[in-house]
Design a protein around this motif. Structure first.
Motif, short mmCIF file in Angstrom:
data_model
loop_
_atom_site.label_atom_id
_atom_site.label_comp_id
_atom_site.label_asym_id
_atom_site.label_seq_id
_atom_site.Cartn_x
_atom_site.Cartn_y
_atom_site.Cartn_z
N MET A 147 0.85 -1.20 0.00
CA MET A 147 0.00 0.00 0.00
C MET A 147 0.88 1.24 0.00
N ARG A 148 0.66 2.12 -0.94
CA ARG A 148 1.40 3.39 -1.02
C ARG A 148 0.44 4.52 -0.65
N PHE A 149 0.96 5.46 0.13
CA PHE A 149 0.14 6.57 0.64
C PHE A 149 0.65 7.87 0.03
N GLY A 150 0.25 8.16 -1.20
CA GLY A 150 0.70 9.35 -1.92
C GLY A 150 0.26 10.63 -1.23
N GLY A 151 1.13 11.63 -1.27
CA GLY A 151 0.81 12.93 -0.70
C GLY A 151 0.87 13.01 0.81
N THR A 152 1.40 11.99 1.46
CA THR A 152 1.49 12.00 2.93
C THR A 152 2.95 12.02 3.35
N GLN A 153 3.19 12.44 4.59
CA GLN A 153 4.55 12.49 5.10
C GLN A 153 4.78 11.57 6.30
N HIS A 154 3.74 11.21 7.02
CA HIS A 154 3.89 10.50 8.29
C HIS A 154 3.12 9.19 8.26
N VAL A 189 -2.04 -4.75 16.49
CA VAL A 189 -3.15 -3.94 15.98
C VAL A 189 -2.80 -3.59 14.54
N PRO A 190 -3.38 -4.30 13.57
CA PRO A 190 -2.99 -4.16 12.18
C PRO A 190 -3.58 -2.92 11.49
N LEU A 191 -3.35 -1.77 12.08
CA LEU A 191 -3.87 -0.51 11.54
C LEU A 191 -2.70 0.41 11.24
N LEU A 192 -2.61 0.85 10.01
CA LEU A 192 -1.57 1.77 9.57
C LEU A 192 -2.25 3.06 9.11
N LEU A 193 -1.81 4.20 9.66
CA LEU A 193 -2.38 5.50 9.32
C LEU A 193 -1.32 6.36 8.65
N ALA A 194 -1.70 6.99 7.55
CA ALA A 194 -0.82 7.92 6.85
C ALA A 194 -1.43 9.31 6.99
N HIS A 195 -0.59 10.31 7.32
CA HIS A 195 -1.13 11.63 7.61
C HIS A 195 -0.41 12.71 6.80
N ALA A 196 -1.19 13.68 6.36
CA ALA A 196 -0.71 14.89 5.69
C ALA A 196 -1.56 16.03 6.24
N PRO A 197 -1.15 17.29 6.04
CA PRO A 197 -1.94 18.41 6.58
C PRO A 197 -3.39 18.43 6.12
N ASN A 198 -3.67 17.92 4.92
CA ASN A 198 -5.03 17.99 4.39
C ASN A 198 -5.80 16.67 4.41
N ARG A 199 -5.20 15.59 4.89
CA ARG A 199 -5.92 14.32 4.93
C ARG A 199 -5.22 13.29 5.81
N THR A 200 -6.00 12.30 6.21
CA THR A 200 -5.48 11.14 6.92
C THR A 200 -6.13 9.91 6.28
N THR A 201 -5.33 8.91 5.99
CA THR A 201 -5.81 7.68 5.37
C THR A 201 -5.43 6.52 6.26
N GLY A 202 -6.33 5.56 6.40
CA GLY A 202 -6.04 4.39 7.22
C GLY A 202 -6.20 3.11 6.43
N ALA A 203 -5.43 2.10 6.81
CA ALA A 203 -5.54 0.77 6.22
C ALA A 203 -5.58 -0.24 7.36
N PRO A 212 5.37 7.32 1.18
CA PRO A 212 5.48 6.30 2.23
C PRO A 212 4.61 5.09 1.88
N SER A 213 5.05 3.91 2.30
CA SER A 213 4.30 2.70 1.97
C SER A 213 4.41 1.67 3.08
N GLY A 214 3.50 0.71 3.03
CA GLY A 214 3.52 -0.43 3.93
C GLY A 214 3.33 -1.69 3.10
#
Length: 164
Positions: A59-66, A115-129, A147-149
């Protein structure tokens, strides 16, 4: 017609598996296949009647930094890399339920549960898998943009149920 063909292929695979390297147990399979058909944990023996199985996803989280998540580890909150150049850890994060009395600080090793939860964060959004798979799972985290998992879980009967 497609379902019938898939059913015939699965039946053929099952028949081939029953006549394959399983005959004679793990010893007959040779040193290179040791542990593929059964494993032992202390006095418990875990058989794999259909052989080894795994499932994975990148999983790739485009536009995120964290990247955050994968609780029950002593790693920093903003997860460091486990793969690629400059990786902080040489091994992936392990998700496995166990009770660790003496654990290592700043490590991707498992503690208590996973806890198999990965969160990717950017100033304008947060995405979870959420990886909803009950088997032992390894997660490689890459901080190279984006960033990717990479998730890899193993074990179980690949046909979705217990052996016949």
């Amino acid at each position: 017609a497609g379902d019938a063909a898939a059913g015939d292929a699965a039946a053929g695979d099952a028949a081939a598996g029953e006549e394959g390297p399983r005959e004679g147990g793990a010893e007959a399979a040779g040193k290179e296949e040791e542990g593929l058909w059964e494993e032992s944990f202390g006095s418990h023996r875990d058989s794999k009647p259909f052989g080894p199985a795994s499932v994975g996803m990148d999983m790739r989280f485009g536009g995120t930094q964290h990247l955050f998540g994968l609780a029950e580890h002593t790693a920093p909150f903003n997860l460091p890399s486990t793969s690629g150049d400059g990786a902080k850890y040489a091994e992936p994060y392990r998700l496995w339920t166990l009770d660790v009395y003496d654990y290592e600080l700043d490590s991707p090793m498992a503690l208590y549960g996973g806890v198999p939860l990965l969160l990717a964060h950017a100033p304008n959004r947060t995405t979870g898998a959420l990886w909803f798979n009950p088997t032992e799972t390894y997660v490689d985290v890459s901080r190279v943009p984006p960033p990717s998992g990479s998730w890899l879980g193993g074990g179980g009967a690949p046909r979705g149920g217990p052996p016949p």
